[in-house]
Design a protein around this motif. Structure first.
Motif, mmCIF file in Angstrom:
data_model
loop_
_atom_site.group_PDB
_atom_site.id
_atom_site.type_symbol
_atom_site.label_atom_id
_atom_site.label_comp_id
_atom_site.label_asym_id
_atom_site.label_seq_id
_atom_site.Cartn_x
_atom_site.Cartn_y
_atom_site.Cartn_z
ATOM 1 N N THR A 116 0.812 -1.218 0.000
ATOM 2 C CA THR A 116 0.000 0.000 0.000
ATOM 3 C C THR A 116 0.841 1.262 0.000
ATOM 4 O O THR A 116 0.300 2.353 0.030
ATOM 5 C CB THR A 116 -0.903 0.022 1.250
ATOM 6 N N TYR A 117 2.166 1.116 -0.038
ATOM 7 C CA TYR A 117 3.002 2.310 0.111
ATOM 8 C C TYR A 117 3.117 3.136 -1.165
ATOM 9 O O TYR A 117 3.758 4.168 -1.183
ATOM 10 C CB TYR A 117 4.398 1.942 0.630
ATOM 11 N N ASP A 118 2.506 2.710 -2.272
ATOM 12 C CA ASP A 118 2.500 3.502 -3.493
ATOM 13 C C ASP A 118 1.165 4.229 -3.691
ATOM 14 O O ASP A 118 0.820 4.636 -4.793
ATOM 15 C CB ASP A 118 2.771 2.613 -4.711
ATOM 16 N N SER A 119 0.416 4.405 -2.619
ATOM 17 C CA SER A 119 -0.900 5.014 -2.696
ATOM 18 C C SER A 119 -0.829 6.429 -3.266
ATOM 19 O O SER A 119 0.104 7.179 -3.007
ATOM 20 C CB SER A 119 -1.533 5.051 -1.302
ATOM 21 N N GLN A 120 -1.855 6.785 -4.027
ATOM 22 C CA GLN A 120 -1.923 8.113 -4.636
ATOM 23 C C GLN A 120 -2.789 9.071 -3.820
ATOM 24 O O GLN A 120 -3.060 10.193 -4.258
ATOM 25 C CB GLN A 120 -2.505 7.993 -6.047
ATOM 26 N N GLU A 121 -3.204 8.657 -2.628
ATOM 27 C CA GLU A 121 -4.123 9.490 -1.843
ATOM 28 C C GLU A 121 -3.525 10.845 -1.493
ATOM 29 O O GLU A 121 -4.205 11.874 -1.572
ATOM 30 C CB GLU A 121 -4.538 8.749 -0.572
ATOM 31 N N ILE A 122 -2.243 10.848 -1.102
ATOM 32 C CA ILE A 122 -1.594 12.112 -0.764
ATOM 33 C C ILE A 122 -1.481 12.994 -2.002
ATOM 34 O O ILE A 122 -1.755 14.200 -1.966
ATOM 35 C CB ILE A 122 -0.195 11.875 -0.159
ATOM 36 N N ASP A 123 -1.064 12.382 -3.128
ATOM 37 C CA ASP A 123 -0.959 13.145 -4.381
ATOM 38 C C ASP A 123 -2.305 13.785 -4.726
ATOM 39 O O ASP A 123 -2.371 14.984 -5.042
ATOM 40 C CB ASP A 123 -0.531 12.226 -5.523
ATOM 41 N N ASP A 124 -3.366 12.990 -4.670
ATOM 42 C CA ASP A 124 -4.699 13.490 -5.029
ATOM 43 C C ASP A 124 -5.118 14.639 -4.119
ATOM 44 O O ASP A 124 -5.658 15.654 -4.591
ATOM 45 C CB ASP A 124 -5.726 12.364 -4.942
ATOM 46 N N LEU A 126 -3.195 16.727 -2.387
ATOM 47 C CA LEU A 126 -2.382 17.921 -2.632
ATOM 48 C C LEU A 126 -2.792 18.626 -3.919
ATOM 49 O O LEU A 126 -2.867 19.865 -3.970
ATOM 50 C CB LEU A 126 -0.904 17.546 -2.673
ATOM 51 N N PHE A 127 -3.078 17.863 -4.970
ATOM 52 C CA PHE A 127 -3.506 18.485 -6.228
ATOM 53 C C PHE A 127 -4.883 19.128 -6.075
ATOM 54 O O PHE A 127 -5.149 20.189 -6.675
ATOM 55 C CB PHE A 127 -3.508 17.457 -7.361
ATOM 56 N N ARG A 128 -5.746 18.534 -5.291
ATOM 57 C CA ARG A 128 -7.063 19.135 -5.038
ATOM 58 C C ARG A 128 -6.905 20.446 -4.287
ATOM 59 O O ARG A 128 -7.625 21.422 -4.543
ATOM 60 C CB ARG A 128 -7.943 18.173 -4.231
ATOM 61 N N LEU A 129 -5.926 20.477 -3.369
ATOM 62 C CA LEU A 129 -5.655 21.690 -2.593
ATOM 63 C C LEU A 129 -5.121 22.797 -3.499
ATOM 64 O O LEU A 129 -5.593 23.939 -3.462
ATOM 65 C CB LEU A 129 -4.641 21.380 -1.481
ATOM 66 N N VAL A 130 -4.115 22.470 -4.310
ATOM 67 C CA VAL A 130 -3.484 23.449 -5.196
ATOM 68 C C VAL A 130 -4.471 23.995 -6.226
ATOM 69 O O VAL A 130 -4.443 25.178 -6.572
ATOM 70 C CB VAL A 130 -2.251 22.824 -5.892
ATOM 71 N N LYS A 131 -5.372 23.142 -6.710
ATOM 72 C CA LYS A 131 -6.347 23.562 -7.715
ATOM 73 C C LYS A 131 -7.534 24.311 -7.117
ATOM 74 O O LYS A 131 -8.405 24.799 -7.842
ATOM 75 C CB LYS A 131 -6.854 22.335 -8.487
ATOM 76 N N GLY A 132 -7.582 24.386 -5.771
ATOM 77 C CA GLY A 132 -8.669 25.109 -5.129
ATOM 78 C C GLY A 132 -9.937 24.314 -4.953
ATOM 79 O O GLY A 132 -10.985 24.871 -4.596
#
Length: 237
Positions: A116-124, A126-132
């Motif tokens: 499970t250590y390749d999860s994209q949850e953090i990426d998703d 952060l991108f949601r945050l940056v995009k507003g």
């Protein structure tokens, strides 16, 4: 073909063997100061290996603890001062305990492992945050109390603040983050009695740098243990 994780573990294992060899040589030669310094390095490597192996296999810590129990019990069985306990409980009692431990180890070793250590949850997130899409979110990574990193966007800066939920049964003030000696080297600063990390960017391309920071924070500073700690992302929006 070995994975990056397997190669990393192998590299640390080789370094560990070399350090253990050097420590033995220094002790034999009476160079205890050098032995001491090398032993400090060995402790760091052992800690890192524990983290990596725990990522590799979810039951690694349980297996290690059970093996340690078996080694200790085996040593005790050979000591004369404990003979009276053996006579009282019977040798079958200890043999059964050892067998139970071996059965547990076999069960954990055979258990299916899902990485499970390749999860994209953090990426998703952060991108949601940056995009507003969201104004902030929390990453919980330690329990009792629930410690989390709160992410907020301020202009071209992602601000990461370390906080924790109050536990009604315990008073945690003063020792959760201590004096910050382990947090400061990661780039956190104390502002208004809160530890804050500011990640400045012009164009946000990927979350790798922040994920490296979080990995060091979660594993090196707070010693995340999946047996007791619950990791999750919470959106306030």
């Amino acid at each position: 073909m070995k994975s990056d994780l397997e190669e990393l573990i192998e590299a640390y294992e080789i370094e560990k063997v070399e350090l253990e060899k050097q420590i033995s040589e220094y002790v034999e030669e009476g160079d205890y100061i050098y032995a001491h310094y090398h032993n400090k390095a060995l402790r760091k490597i052992n800690k890192t290996l524990d983290i990596l192996k725990d990522i590799q296999h979810p039951f690694y810590r349980l297996i290690s603890e059970e093996k340690t129990k078996a080694r200790n019990m085996t040593k005790i069985l050979t000591r004369e001062e404990y003979k009276k306990y053996f006579d009282h409980l019977g040798t079958d009692f200890f043999a059964e305990r050892l067998q139970e431990g071996e059965n547990k180890i076999l069960e954990w070793q055979r258990a299916p492992v899902s990485q499970t250590y390749d999860s994209q949850e953090i990426d998703d997130a952060l991108f949601r945050l940056v995009k507003g899409v969201v104004s902030n979110f929390k990453l919980y990574f330690k329990s009792r109390p629930d410690i989390y990193a709160r992410f907020t966007l301020k202009d071209h800066t992602i601000e990461i603040t370390l906080l924790y939920d109050e536990d009604p049964y315990y008073d945690h003030h003063g020792w959760i983050f201590g004096d910050g000696k382990e947090i400061k080297p990661l780039g956190f600063i104390l502002k208004d009695e809160q530890w804050i990390y500011q990640y400045h960017f012009d164009k946000f391309k990927d979350a790798l740098e922040i994920k490296i920071l979080l990995a060091r924070l979660i594993y090196d500073v707070f010693n995340y243990d999946r047996r007791f700690d619950s990791a999750r992302i919470v959106y306030d929006d």
